[in-house]
Write an enzyme that holds these catalytic residues in place. Structure first.
Site, PDB file in Angstrom:
ATOM      1  N   GLY A 160       0.815  -1.207   0.000  1.00 30.20           N
ATOM      2  CA  GLY A 160       0.000   0.000   0.000  1.00 30.20           C
ATOM      3  C   GLY A 160       0.848   1.256   0.000  1.00 30.20           C
ATOM      4  N   TYR A 161       1.879   1.252   0.807  1.00 27.47           N
ATOM      5  CA  TYR A 161       2.777   2.406   0.875  1.00 27.47           C
ATOM      6  C   TYR A 161       3.474   2.622  -0.463  1.00 27.47           C
ATOM      7  CZ  TYR A 161       6.430   5.529   2.656  1.00 27.47           C
ATOM      8  OH  TYR A 161       7.273   6.589   2.860  1.00 27.47           O
ATOM      9  N   SER A 162       3.962   1.535  -1.058  1.00 26.96           N
ATOM     10  CA  SER A 162       4.637   1.653  -2.357  1.00 26.96           C
ATOM     11  C   SER A 162       3.696   2.189  -3.421  1.00 26.96           C
ATOM     12  CB  SER A 162       5.186   0.293  -2.788  1.00 26.96           C
ATOM     13  OG  SER A 162       6.134  -0.189  -1.865  1.00 26.96           O
ATOM     14  N   SER A 164       1.031   4.018  -2.946  1.00 21.65           N
ATOM     15  CA  SER A 164       0.694   5.416  -2.654  1.00 21.65           C
ATOM     16  C   SER A 164       1.822   6.355  -3.061  1.00 21.65           C
ATOM     17  CB  SER A 164       0.370   5.591  -1.164  1.00 21.65           C
ATOM     18  OG  SER A 164       1.528   5.477  -0.349  1.00 21.65           O
TER      19      SER A 164
END
Length: 256
Positions: A160-162, A164
């Site tokens: 998810g972080y990647s 985003s």
């Protein structure tokens, strides 16, 4: 205007999200030292007496603090409306608020994905759209996103972080394409491995910490203070011909 004067921010107001500590605080204080008044916002920021507020005021500038949960769209919209009610018209927007959630992709629940995308990408678009609209109408403004090394790389256990941060890179360029000709500069700063709350899990893993350290040409992890110069540069007249750029502040990681 002399070259040093181009870096001055006297008479400017900067809205800095995620400013309670870490990189956001480092950027907020730097902008204040360059002459800007600061509107600070974080999920749990105190209206008065915060460390960042005290540091800004010690630099001789005005600090106005707000609390906003960027994972809640209604709360974000209410914050934007409150800014308008209070008469704030930021000249500079630092989109630094962010979160991270770690779990392998096959075990990454919807709730974890949704929260990270909302805080790191969707909320930043909404805030940029609303503040940016006013900047376009005035014909001037600076918007700076906090991207990441994972704007360029995939990372491990942080899908998810990647996603985003990849989106932040594209959003930076998309807004720059539309607004560069209207006097609004949109750029991003991509931090490398920085000693903040977001990297605490990595730093507590001694083997992973050492492996990362050995790859950084500068030979050290970064600190929030390493973002003072880049933030002031992108917020100032010195960067007026920069649009859609992603400035890496990584100790040389991406060049390795």
């Amino acid at each position: 205007m002399s070259i040093l004067d181009q870096f001055r921010l006297d008479g400017k107001t900067a809205l800095v999200t995620g400013c309670k500590r870490g990189i956001g605080m480092g950027m907020a204080v730097a902008l204040a030292e360059a002459g800007a008044d600061i509107i600070g916002v974080s999920a749990t920021l105190e209206a008065d007496g915060s460390n960042v507020g005290n540091a800004v005021e010690a630099a001789g500038r005005k600090f106005t603090g707000y609390a906003c949960d960027f994972s809640d769209r209604a709360t974000l919209n209410a914050f934007i409306e409150q800014l308008r009610t209070d008469g704030h018209k930021p000249d500079i927007l630092i989109n630094n608020a962010g979160t991270i959630a770690r779990a392998p992709a096959a075990e990454h629940p919807d709730e974890m994905w949704d929260q990270v995308i909302e805080v790191n990408l969707s909320a930043q678009f909404v805030l940029s759209r609303e503040i940016g609209r006013d900047m376009v109408a005035r014909g001037s403004g600076k918007i700076i996103f906090t991207a990441s090394l994972l704007t360029f790389q995939g990372g491990i256990n942080v899908p998810g972080y990647s996603a985003s941060k990849g989106g932040i890179g594209q959003l930076t360029m998309a807004l720059a394409n539309e607004w560069a000709g209207k006097g609004v500069n949109v750029n991003a700063i991509a931090p490398g491995y920085i000693a903040t709350d977001n990297t605490e899990a990595l730093r507590n893993d001694k083997a992973r910490y050492q492996a990362i350290l050995e790859r950084i040409p500068a030979g050290r992890w970064g600190t929030p203070e390493d973002f003072a110069g880049p933030a002031v540069f992108l917020a100032s007249a010195a960067s007026d011909y920069m649009n859609g750029a992603i400035l890496t502040v990584d100790g040389g990681w991406m060049g390795r």
